[in-house]
Enzyme design. Structure first.
Site, PDB file in Angstrom:
ATOM      1  N   SER A   7       5.044  -3.078  -4.734  1.00  0.00           N
ATOM      2  CA  SER A   7       5.159  -4.526  -4.830  1.00  0.00           C
ATOM      3  C   SER A   7       5.030  -5.114  -3.431  1.00  0.00           C
ATOM      4  CB  SER A   7       6.499  -4.935  -5.450  1.00  0.00           C
ATOM      5  OG  SER A   7       6.635  -6.342  -5.481  1.00  0.00           O
ATOM      6  N   SER A  53       3.565  -8.742  -1.052  1.00  0.00           N
ATOM      7  CA  SER A  53       3.786 -10.182  -1.119  1.00  0.00           C
ATOM      8  C   SER A  53       2.809 -10.869  -2.058  1.00  0.00           C
ATOM      9  CB  SER A  53       3.665 -10.786   0.282  1.00  0.00           C
ATOM     10  OG  SER A  53       2.383 -10.536   0.810  1.00  0.00           O
ATOM     11  N   LYS A  99      -3.694  -3.502 -10.689  1.00  0.00           N
ATOM     12  CA  LYS A  99      -3.256  -4.371  -9.594  1.00  0.00           C
ATOM     13  C   LYS A  99      -3.235  -5.798 -10.132  1.00  0.00           C
ATOM     14  CE  LYS A  99      -4.293  -5.297  -4.709  1.00  0.00           C
ATOM     15  NZ  LYS A  99      -5.195  -4.957  -3.590  1.00  0.00           N
ATOM     16  N   ASP A 122      -8.594  -1.074   6.842  1.00  0.00           N
ATOM     17  CA  ASP A 122      -7.140  -0.872   6.736  1.00  0.00           C
ATOM     18  C   ASP A 122      -6.846   0.580   6.362  1.00  0.00           C
ATOM     19  OD1 ASP A 122      -4.528  -1.734   6.925  1.00  0.00           O
ATOM     20  OD2 ASP A 122      -4.411  -2.433   4.850  1.00  0.00           O
TER      21      ASP A 122
END
Length: 542
Positions: A205, A207, A226, A364
């Site tokens: 979980s 933001s 998702k 990322d």
């Protein structure tokens, strides 16, 4: 329970190590920073706080000419925001008051002490600490903005970059009933008609989104769903529009701020964050990466999760569930493959290849998004954040990497000058000497990696999380000195430079753990191909 593995390793493969003083939790005072720091960005706060001659005849004429455009921009942005802006404004005032009360309480304590009020506390809510606390109270958008600040030392002052390392997602999960409601709304019917089973307990979980494990009906394939959290896009739009308006007003009041590209930075943040909440965009990124793997015959070495379009929308993304372990889990990796070094080389080659062959690259690749799968392949997960690199930047980046490997500081300086935007001539020789001083200091330091895993215990998540947090701070601190030296010569780098370098620093961490004798930039098994081949690769799979 596996034992804790502690490995102290000496640098040399990618010699960008941590300056110990970067981990200091204290924030330098404004007066000290104005004297000592080379960060032009931070001195802007002091300079802009000074009285400006806003009413000189020339300035007044410029303001009059620019006022209609500013008003038009504000009105249009307000229309786009709508009523949700009023709600967020009220929430913002509440958060501001809350942090203001914290500051007043701290001021009261300091006033009663013999030492008096610390200089940094005199900055009030503009100080790095209280600004970060305000961002956390404001919620999802501002936490994301804080993370952007933390990961962009080329754009923001180091004091703020370091403080915002503490701005991590600690988002509580949305109740499963709300997730079910979103799934029914997005899929246009019963959840049972699509999924045989959806785990009510989320796998993660954050933001912006929440992830649940599930199984497809019919094929019975394991998937992850998702789901965009309810109301999050409205919050993002309202918040980002507000930030944009503030940036426009500041630029109008003081045109000097335009030199910092503040409005351009805000536009870039707004575009990238709104892309992150559009799962159609993420699905496109995943599919482009999968096409690249297929075209280059790399599917036996690496993969990305398959997207199930028939049960994916702008707010719901259903993907193949991949099973594996992060590249920081040395014990598990050693049980899956005989040569962790070979797996790391594969990951490097696949990622470097994507820089040449894809319109965007995975930006990322932290441990949570780069796994070794049970079948021995490298799994690339979560394509919500991608970067796009221009041929000019990549060509300069290639020279920069090569110069690091052979410690050629003249070439390093030339590459950084080529990559950075500047409106003045740069003394390349002096720049090279300053870079050599930075790297000579860095190379004298040792670095230590501590990987702690406690399989089968409730502390595992905490241990892994703590390790990722430490790495995140180090990733950003590693090249702050290079950026500061570059800024002192008037250089300003494009955002993709920071994104690229950050990914390379992640890979450097994996190298120190999995292949301590590997030289990432000089090993012949690792292909950092020339940008001249880029168009040929793209043409081959488009």
């Amino acid at each position: 329970m596996s034992t804790m593995a502690v490995q102290g390793l000496r640098g040399g493969r990618f010699p960008l190590l941590l300056h110990h003083h970067h981990l200091s939790s204290s924030t330098p005072s404004l007066s000290k920073l104005n004297v000592h720091t080379k960060s032009k960005s931070f001195t802007l706060f002091a300079r802009y706080a000074q009285p400006q001659d806003l009413f000189s005849s020339r300035r007044l004429q410029e303001n009059i000419e620019n006022l209609p455009k500013l008003v038009e921009d504000i009105v249009q942005t307000s229309i786009n925001t709508g009523p949700r802006g009023i709600v967020r404004l009220a929430q913002g005032v509440q958060a501001f008051v809350g942090v203001g009360q914290e500051w007043l309480a701290d001021v009261s304590k300091s006033t009663n002490s013999s030492a008096g009020l610390p200089t940094e506390m005199q900055l009030g809510l503009l100080s790095p600490f209280y600004l970060r606390r305000l961002f956390e109270r404001m919620g999802a958008t501002y936490i994301k903005l804080g993370q952007f600040i933390a990961s962009a030392p080329t754009l923001f002052p180091p004091e703020y970059v370091q403080e915002f390392q503490n701005c991590f997602d600690r988002a509580p999960p949305v109740p499963f009933e709300e997730i079910q409601s979103i799934l029914r709304e997005e899929l246009g019917g019963s959840i049972d008609s699509v999924y045989e089973y959806v785990d009510p307990t989320p796998l993660a979980s954050a933001s912006i989104a929440q992830v649940h494990g599930a199984r497809l009906k019919g094929s019975r394939e394991d998937v992850v769903i998702k789901v965009l959290k309810p109301g999050i896009k409205d919050i993002l739009v309202a918040d980002l529009n507000f930030v944009y308006v503030v940036a426009r007003i500041l630029e109008f009041l003081n045109p000097e701020i335009s030199r910092t590209s503040l409005v351009g930075i805000v536009k870039d943040i707004r575009e990238s964050m709104l892309e992150e909440v559009d799962f159609y965009k993420e699905a496109e990124n995943i599919e482009a990466f999968r096409r690249y793997l297929e075209t280059m015959a790399l599917t036996g070495q690496a993969t990305a999760p398959k997207v199930y379009k028939y049960c994916s929308t702008k707010r719901v993304l259903t993907m193949q569930r991949l099973y594996g372990v992060p590249l920081t889990d040395l014990d598990s990796i050693s049980s899956l493959v005989s040569s962790p070094e070979t797996s790391l080389i594969t990951a490097l080659n696949v990622w470097f290849g994507s820089l040449l062959a894809c319109e965007s690259f995975h930006a990322d690749v932290h441990a949570g998004n780069l796994w070794l799968l049970r079948d021995g392949r490298i799994g690339f997960l979560d394509f919500g954040i991608v970067g796009r690199i221009s041929p000019k930047t990549w060509a300069a980046m290639e020279v920069f990497l090569g110069s690091i490997a052979i410690e050629d500081y003249d070439s390093m300086a030339s590459a950084l000058i080529e990559m950075g935007a500047t409106n003045k001539d740069v003394n390349a020789k002096a720049f090279a000497r300053d870079l050599e001083k930075v790297f000579s200091t860095i190379k004298e330091l040792d670095t230590e990696i501590v990987v702690a895993t406690r399989s089968g215990t409730t502390t595992n998540a905490t241990a892994v999380s703590a390790n990722i947090v430490v790495d995140e701070r180090q990733m950003n601190a590693l090249f702050l000195d290079v950026v500061q030296v570059s800024e002192s010569y008037g250089l300003k780098f494009p955002r993709e430079f920071a994104l690229l370098l950050k990914q390379l620093l992640y890979f450097d961490r994996y190298t120190r753990l999995l292949a301590p004798n590997l030289n990432m930039l000089q090993d012949q098994r690792i292909s950092i191909a020339s940008n001249r081949r880029r168009n040929k690769y793209r043409d081959s799979f488009e």
